[in-house]
Scaffold this motif. Sequence first.
Motif, PDB file in Angstrom:
ATOM      1  N   GLN A 158     -40.507  14.356   7.113  1.00 48.40           N
ATOM      2  CA  GLN A 158     -39.546  14.982   6.217  1.00 48.40           C
ATOM      3  C   GLN A 158     -40.287  16.032   5.384  1.00 48.40           C
ATOM      4  OE1 GLN A 158     -37.304  12.102   3.934  1.00 48.40           O
ATOM      5  NE2 GLN A 158     -37.086  10.714   5.672  1.00 48.40           N
ATOM      6  N   GLU A 159     -39.644  17.170   5.163  1.00 48.93           N
ATOM      7  CA  GLU A 159     -40.299  18.273   4.455  1.00 48.93           C
ATOM      8  C   GLU A 159     -40.774  17.875   3.065  1.00 48.93           C
ATOM      9  OE1 GLU A 159     -41.386  21.296   5.088  1.00 48.93           O
ATOM     10  OE2 GLU A 159     -40.837  21.155   7.203  1.00 48.93           O
ATOM     11  N   GLU A 160     -40.054  16.960   2.412  1.00 45.05           N
ATOM     12  CA  GLU A 160     -40.456  16.565   1.067  1.00 45.05           C
ATOM     13  C   GLU A 160     -41.783  15.808   1.066  1.00 45.05           C
ATOM     14  OE1 GLU A 160     -37.666  14.007  -0.811  1.00 45.05           O
ATOM     15  OE2 GLU A 160     -37.580  12.565   0.843  1.00 45.05           O
ATOM     16  N   TRP A 161     -42.250  15.382   2.233  1.00 45.92           N
ATOM     17  CA  TRP A 161     -43.542  14.695   2.322  1.00 45.92           C
ATOM     18  C   TRP A 161     -44.720  15.665   2.358  1.00 45.92           C
ATOM     19  CZ3 TRP A 161     -42.140  10.880   6.876  1.00 45.92           C
ATOM     20  CH2 TRP A 161     -41.184   9.946   6.423  1.00 45.92           C
ATOM     21  N   MET A 162     -44.450  16.967   2.476  1.00 44.17           N
ATOM     22  CA  MET A 162     -45.509  17.979   2.434  1.00 44.17           C
ATOM     23  C   MET A 162     -45.484  18.620   1.052  1.00 44.17           C
ATOM     24  SD  MET A 162     -46.296  21.200   4.984  1.00 44.17           S
ATOM     25  CE  MET A 162     -47.085  20.253   6.278  1.00 44.17           C
ATOM     26  N   ILE A 163     -46.533  18.358   0.270  1.00 48.07           N
ATOM     27  CA  ILE A 163     -46.539  18.735  -1.144  1.00 48.07           C
ATOM     28  C   ILE A 163     -47.721  19.677  -1.408  1.00 48.07           C
ATOM     29  CG2 ILE A 163     -46.593  17.869  -3.509  1.00 48.07           C
ATOM     30  CD1 ILE A 163     -45.687  15.141  -2.321  1.00 48.07           C
ATOM     31  N   TYR A 164     -47.443  20.814  -2.092  1.00 56.00           N
ATOM     32  CA  TYR A 164     -48.457  21.849  -2.303  1.00 56.00           C
ATOM     33  C   TYR A 164     -48.916  21.900  -3.764  1.00 56.00           C
ATOM     34  CZ  TYR A 164     -46.598  23.386   2.188  1.00 56.00           C
ATOM     35  OH  TYR A 164     -46.186  23.436   3.491  1.00 56.00           O
ATOM     36  N   ASP A 165     -49.918  22.757  -3.997  1.00 55.26           N
ATOM     37  CA  ASP A 165     -50.469  23.016  -5.338  1.00 55.26           C
ATOM     38  C   ASP A 165     -51.049  21.754  -5.960  1.00 55.26           C
ATOM     39  OD1 ASP A 165     -49.675  25.731  -5.219  1.00 55.26           O
ATOM     40  OD2 ASP A 165     -47.638  25.160  -5.803  1.00 55.26           O
ATOM     41  N   CYS A 166     -51.772  20.996  -5.161  1.00 57.51           N
ATOM     42  CA  CYS A 166     -52.405  19.762  -5.631  1.00 57.51           C
ATOM     43  C   CYS A 166     -53.914  19.956  -5.649  1.00 57.51           C
ATOM     44  CB  CYS A 166     -52.049  18.588  -4.724  1.00 57.51           C
ATOM     45  SG  CYS A 166     -50.279  18.267  -4.610  1.00 57.51           S
ATOM     46  N   THR A 167     -54.501  20.028  -6.853  1.00 54.87           N
ATOM     47  CA  THR A 167     -55.947  20.274  -6.956  1.00 54.87           C
ATOM     48  C   THR A 167     -56.662  19.329  -7.914  1.00 54.87           C
ATOM     49  OG1 THR A 167     -55.572  21.953  -8.672  1.00 54.87           O
ATOM     50  CG2 THR A 167     -55.694  22.721  -6.371  1.00 54.87           C
ATOM     51  N   ALA A 178     -48.943  12.965 -10.221  1.00 60.08           N
ATOM     52  CA  ALA A 178     -47.570  13.476 -10.128  1.00 60.08           C
ATOM     53  C   ALA A 178     -46.999  13.247  -8.729  1.00 60.08           C
ATOM     54  CB  ALA A 178     -47.546  14.961 -10.472  1.00 60.08           C
ATOM     55  N   VAL A 179     -47.843  13.375  -7.707  1.00 53.51           N
ATOM     56  CA  VAL A 179     -47.398  13.114  -6.335  1.00 53.51           C
ATOM     57  C   VAL A 179     -46.993  11.652  -6.191  1.00 53.51           C
ATOM     58  CG1 VAL A 179     -48.130  12.992  -3.917  1.00 53.51           C
ATOM     59  CG2 VAL A 179     -48.752  14.977  -5.310  1.00 53.51           C
ATOM     60  N   ALA A 180     -47.784  10.753  -6.763  1.00 45.81           N
ATOM     61  CA  ALA A 180     -47.457   9.322  -6.684  1.00 45.81           C
ATOM     62  C   ALA A 180     -46.093   9.052  -7.313  1.00 45.81           C
ATOM     63  CB  ALA A 180     -48.541   8.501  -7.379  1.00 45.81           C
ATOM     64  N   ARG A 181     -45.843   9.677  -8.440  1.00 48.17           N
ATOM     65  CA  ARG A 181     -44.545   9.459  -9.102  1.00 48.17           C
ATOM     66  C   ARG A 181     -43.395  10.009  -8.264  1.00 48.17           C
ATOM     67  NH1 ARG A 181     -47.910  10.674 -13.616  1.00 48.17           N
ATOM     68  NH2 ARG A 181     -47.301  12.878 -13.585  1.00 48.17           N
ATOM     69  N   SER A 182     -43.632  11.160  -7.614  1.00 45.22           N
ATOM     70  CA  SER A 182     -42.568  11.719  -6.775  1.00 45.22           C
ATOM     71  C   SER A 182     -42.321  10.849  -5.541  1.00 45.22           C
ATOM     72  CB  SER A 182     -42.923  13.148  -6.356  1.00 45.22           C
ATOM     73  OG  SER A 182     -44.016  13.172  -5.466  1.00 45.22           O
ATOM     74  N   LEU A 183     -43.383  10.262  -4.991  1.00 45.99           N
ATOM     75  CA  LEU A 183     -43.220   9.362  -3.845  1.00 45.99           C
ATOM     76  C   LEU A 183     -42.378   8.149  -4.221  1.00 45.99           C
ATOM     77  CD1 LEU A 183     -46.833   9.357  -2.309  1.00 45.99           C
ATOM     78  CD2 LEU A 183     -44.794  10.457  -1.357  1.00 45.99           C
ATOM     79  N   LEU A 184     -42.589   7.640  -5.435  1.00 42.23           N
ATOM     80  CA  LEU A 184     -41.851   6.461  -5.887  1.00 42.23           C
ATOM     81  C   LEU A 184     -40.354   6.740  -6.024  1.00 42.23           C
ATOM     82  CD1 LEU A 184     -44.421   5.202  -8.534  1.00 42.23           C
ATOM     83  CD2 LEU A 184     -43.737   3.982  -6.459  1.00 42.23           C
ATOM     84  N   GLU A 185     -40.005   7.998  -6.243  1.00 40.17           N
ATOM     85  CA  GLU A 185     -38.592   8.356  -6.413  1.00 40.17           C
ATOM     86  C   GLU A 185     -37.901   8.690  -5.095  1.00 40.17           C
ATOM     87  OE1 GLU A 185     -38.679  11.587  -9.130  1.00 40.17           O
ATOM     88  OE2 GLU A 185     -39.330  10.373 -10.850  1.00 40.17           O
ATOM     89  N   MET A 186     -38.667   8.786  -4.001  1.00 40.51           N
ATOM     90  CA  MET A 186     -38.062   9.150  -2.714  1.00 40.51           C
ATOM     91  C   MET A 186     -37.322   7.962  -2.101  1.00 40.51           C
ATOM     92  SD  MET A 186     -41.097  11.399  -0.928  1.00 40.51           S
ATOM     93  CE  MET A 186     -41.755  12.864  -1.735  1.00 40.51           C
ATOM     94  N   PRO A 187     -36.159   8.210  -1.488  1.00 42.73           N
ATOM     95  CA  PRO A 187     -35.440   7.126  -0.809  1.00 42.73           C
ATOM     96  C   PRO A 187     -36.281   6.509   0.303  1.00 42.73           C
ATOM     97  CG  PRO A 187     -34.053   9.073  -1.028  1.00 42.73           C
ATOM     98  CD  PRO A 187     -35.421   9.482  -1.439  1.00 42.73           C
ATOM     99  N   LYS A 188     -37.032   7.335   0.985  1.00 47.56           N
ATOM    100  CA  LYS A 188     -37.949   6.864   2.028  1.00 47.56           C
ATOM    101  C   LYS A 188     -39.262   7.609   1.866  1.00 47.56           C
ATOM    102  CE  LYS A 188     -38.635   6.533   7.051  1.00 47.56           C
ATOM    103  NZ  LYS A 188     -39.191   5.161   6.975  1.00 47.56           N
TER     104      LYS A 188
END
Length: 325
Positions: A208-217, A224-234
């Motif tokens: 799924q496109e939402e699984w590809m996340i940019y601007d992570c340094t 922030a990525v971990a928090r976004s993963l927790l909010e995803m339905p899958k």
Amino acid sequence: MANIKEIARIAGVSVTTVSRVLNNHPYVSKDKRAAVLDTIEQLNYTRNMNAVHLITGRTGTVAVILPYINAFYFSIIMNGLAHEALLAQYRLILCQSNYLPDEEIKVLEMLRNKEIDGVVIVSTALKPELIEEYTAYGPVVTCQDSGQRRYSSVYIEHYAAFRQGLQYLKGKGYRTIGYCEGRQNGSSASIRQTAFREFIAEHKLVFQEEWMIYDCTTEEDGAAVARSLLEMPKRPEAMIITGDHVAAGLMIEARKAGLSIPGDLAVMGFDNQPIGRLLEITTIDNHLYEMGASAFRIIHEQISSDNPYPVYRKLDYRIIERSTV
């Protein structure tokens, strides 16, 4: 202001002897060397380095272009560069560009104007064709693969390295894999994205496109990525992350939320940085320290020998198996 002729007259030696002492030439007697050094101290003599550079044709200085001084990826490369420069008694000028082409061109113009002996480009926003134009004025080495160019390069094959990481995850049984990247449009980043998408398509893995996340340094970006993963339905079963610091931030935040690593989420980093070793992160070692060290050794050899021929050095990479996959 004292000059070499005056030093020679007072010390009772020839101008040639003074020059040899100033250049640390070994074939000077102890008595004459002592006389010259005493006279230099007495007269408070300071060498005109501009004149020295005109005579020798060298400045003893290499400029390093890098986008950000505080980025962990670049700091490891710089560590290798600085170590080799110190051994060679060369100075480094660090030039932070923020990926602004005009700032990078300013540094290359220093090469044209003979203010420096060479340029190491750690990462760049410039086109290879533009960089090639400046090789007429001195050696240039990049820390990325630009193909067969008129300048040297030290690099790893990001496409193959990333595919190997993905194959490792697939071999562990993971069928849904997410991806964290730094600069979306960077040359190496674009290669890794191609490798990722082609691998997913070839093996018919769910994506799924939402699984590809940019601007992570940074670690904060990882959290922030971990928090976004927790909010995803899958969410994906595994994440491959270009940077062990980002992976560390993701892991710490995920564990705070009660996720098990790798039980609920597998994590693979990229760089083999100290924080990855501390947190036992499975990662891809791309030999960043050796990349920097090798880049300096190449440019120093080219400066010392006036060798115009480019060198293309491909470094190995390997998966470091730890506890997060």
